[in-house]
Motif scaffolding. Structure first.
Motif, PDB file in Angstrom:
ATOM      1  N   ARG A 152       0.828  -1.204   0.000  1.00  0.00           N
ATOM      2  CA  ARG A 152       0.000   0.000   0.000  1.00  0.00           C
ATOM      3  C   ARG A 152       0.872   1.268   0.000  1.00  0.00           C
ATOM      4  O   ARG A 152       0.630   2.184  -0.768  1.00  0.00           O
ATOM      5  CB  ARG A 152      -0.934  -0.019   1.211  1.00  0.00           C
ATOM      6  N   ILE A 196      -4.398  -0.591  12.289  1.00  0.00           N
ATOM      7  CA  ILE A 196      -4.802   0.530  11.409  1.00  0.00           C
ATOM      8  C   ILE A 196      -4.823   0.131   9.928  1.00  0.00           C
ATOM      9  O   ILE A 196      -5.841   0.265   9.257  1.00  0.00           O
ATOM     10  CB  ILE A 196      -3.871   1.750  11.628  1.00  0.00           C
ATOM     11  N   CYS A 197      -3.729  -0.409   9.459  1.00  0.00           N
ATOM     12  CA  CYS A 197      -3.666  -0.796   8.041  1.00  0.00           C
ATOM     13  C   CYS A 197      -4.175  -2.229   7.900  1.00  0.00           C
ATOM     14  O   CYS A 197      -3.469  -3.133   7.459  1.00  0.00           O
ATOM     15  CB  CYS A 197      -2.239  -0.652   7.508  1.00  0.00           C
ATOM     16  N   VAL A 209       1.517   7.092   8.953  1.00  0.00           N
ATOM     17  CA  VAL A 209       2.338   7.249   7.742  1.00  0.00           C
ATOM     18  C   VAL A 209       1.475   7.611   6.530  1.00  0.00           C
ATOM     19  O   VAL A 209       1.904   7.487   5.387  1.00  0.00           O
ATOM     20  CB  VAL A 209       3.184   5.970   7.467  1.00  0.00           C
ATOM     21  N   ARG A 216      -3.086   6.024  -0.440  1.00  0.00           N
ATOM     22  CA  ARG A 216      -4.061   6.651   0.459  1.00  0.00           C
ATOM     23  C   ARG A 216      -5.083   7.499  -0.287  1.00  0.00           C
ATOM     24  O   ARG A 216      -6.275   7.419  -0.034  1.00  0.00           O
ATOM     25  CB  ARG A 216      -3.346   7.513   1.500  1.00  0.00           C
TER      26      ARG A 216
HETATM   27  S1  SF4 Z   1      -2.541   5.406   4.769  1.00  0.00           S
HETATM   28 FE1  SF4 Z   1      -1.630   3.693   3.670  1.00  0.00          FE
HETATM   29  S2  SF4 Z   1      -0.430   2.608   5.219  1.00  0.00           S
HETATM   30 FE2  SF4 Z   1      -1.854   3.981   6.297  1.00  0.00          FE
HETATM   31  S3  SF4 Z   1      -3.668   2.716   6.718  1.00  0.00           S
HETATM   32 FE3  SF4 Z   1      -4.019   3.774   4.779  1.00  0.00          FE
HETATM   33  S4  SF4 Z   1      -3.320   2.316   3.247  1.00  0.00           S
HETATM   34 FE4  SF4 Z   1      -2.438   1.668   5.183  1.00  0.00          FE
END
Ligand code: SF4
Length: 365
Positions: A152, A196-197, A209, A216
């Motif tokens: 990701r 979270i991820c 991050v 994102r």
């Molecule tokens: S911003 Fe990126 S790393 Fe963070 S939860 Fe979302 S997809 Fe995962």
């Protein structure tokens, strides 16, 4: 990919470590740097949820507080503590590795990647976790969670199921892991993936991050990583024999020392093969296992369980010993067991379910 890694390496480390200092999960194996405890926890966590692992970990460390105690224990005791945690080869590997560590490494868990990976059950991920968390070495620990985060962060749209894809991700993780606080960095990634991820509905709004994550803003978080669809799991049927002796003890057998659920105890019996009746299969299996002839009556219990590669429906039949005395043929061992003896022996979840149902209809001695 490596260009972007060089660009975000420092902010990624800084943001993740700062987040971890305040938000790390409180877990019993985080109160120590003992490589033994880190090793046991990491093996237990493979394919298993954290909240399931915690009580098992605590019982395990209480029963086997160090590598020498573990090495001196019979494997049956280790399997008993492991009962219902599943993937029992992990327990057998831990036990075998403890004997190697005691015999060849002077009781110290190796701190070199090449050496630690020669131990049974320790692959790249576990080696990376132990070396970074316990010894502070800058080695990545890449499991499914970390692969997902990397895919990701870097918007990797190619499937990472194949060994080449996984090697690329390991190289990427190796470029990112810092030389200081490597263990915290790896654990921060583990916690980020768990809290979270997540696989579904990653919480990008509170992600530490998020500002450097390539997917994102695209809204593609849940489509990445790209994985192959798992093939449908086949169904299998099994049959088990409930045979009592005159003192109402139950006949049980110990599975072979290798293969599915190796060395655990169970009722005699086996898989049902296509084209044969379930009772015929049961009679054949028991003859093969113990060299005895049985007559199979009514079904006393039935239970289902899903393993990694198949789903099993196991039925247990009320059986009578017709001819012969049991002898261990394809099983390791056999015995007549009372209720209290059954409780002390390691068994799989489905066998326990069956026994509980049998005991409710036909009390054991
Ligand atoms: S911003 Fe990126 S790393 Fe963070 S939860 Fe979302 S997809 Fe995962």
């Amino acid at each position: 990919m490596m260009k972007y890694a060089a660009k975000i390496k420092n902010p990624l480390r800084r943001k993740l470590l700062a987040w971890y200092r305040h938000h790390q999960r409180s877990l019993p194996w985080r109160n120590t740097n003992d490589p033994y405890c880190i090793w046991i926890s990491e093996i237990m966590l493979q394919q298993t949820r954290v909240d399931t692992v915690i009580p098992y970990y605590e019982r395990f460390i209480k029963s086997f507080p160090d590598v020498r105690t573990l090495a001196n224990a019979p494997v049956q005791d280790v399997l008993k503590i492991w009962e219902n945690l599943g993937y029992y080869s992990r327990a057998r590997n831990i036990h075998a590795a403890s004997r190697i560590i005691t015999d060849r490494c002077g009781g110290r868990i190796p701190d070199k990647s090449e050496e630690i990976k020669t131990l049974p059950g320790i692959g790249d991920y576990t080696a990376g976790a132990i070396l970074s968390i316990a010894y502070g070495l800058a080695v990545p620990a890449v499991d499914g969670n970390v692969r997902r985060i990397l895919c990701r962060l870097f918007a990797i749209r190619k499937s990472v199921d194949d060994p080449r894809g996984q090697k690329k991700l390991r190289d990427l993780a190796a470029a990112l892991v810092p030389s200081r606080h490597a263990g915290d960095f790896n654990q921060a990634l583990m916690d980020l993936g768990a809290t979270i991820c997540r696989v579904k509905k990653p919480d990008c709004l509170i992600c530490p991050v998020g500002s450097i994550c390539r997917v994102r803003l695209s809204g593609l978080q849940e489509s990445i990583p790209v994985t192959r669809k798992n093939p449908a799991i086949p169904r299998k049927q099994g049959a088990a024999a409930v045979i009592f002796d005159a003192s109402h003890r139950l006949l049980i057998v110990q599975r072979p020392s290798s293969g599915l659920l190796a060395s655990l105890w169970k009722l005699p019996g086996g898989f049902v093969h296509d084209g044969k009746s379930i009772k015929k299969c049961l009679r054949d299996c028991v003859r093969e296992e113990l060299n005895i002839s049985i007559a199979a009556g009514s079904c006393l219990a039935s239970a289902d369980h899903t393993y990694t590669h198949f789903r099993l429906t196991l039925q247990a039949f009320d059986c009578r010993l017709m001819k012969g005395n049991p002898e261990a043929r394809t099983c390791q061992n056999w015995r007549w067991a009372t209720t209290s003896q059954l409780e002390k022996l390691p068994m799989s979840k489905i066998d326990r379910k069956i026994l509980a149902e049998v005991a409710s209809s036909s009390p054991l001695s």
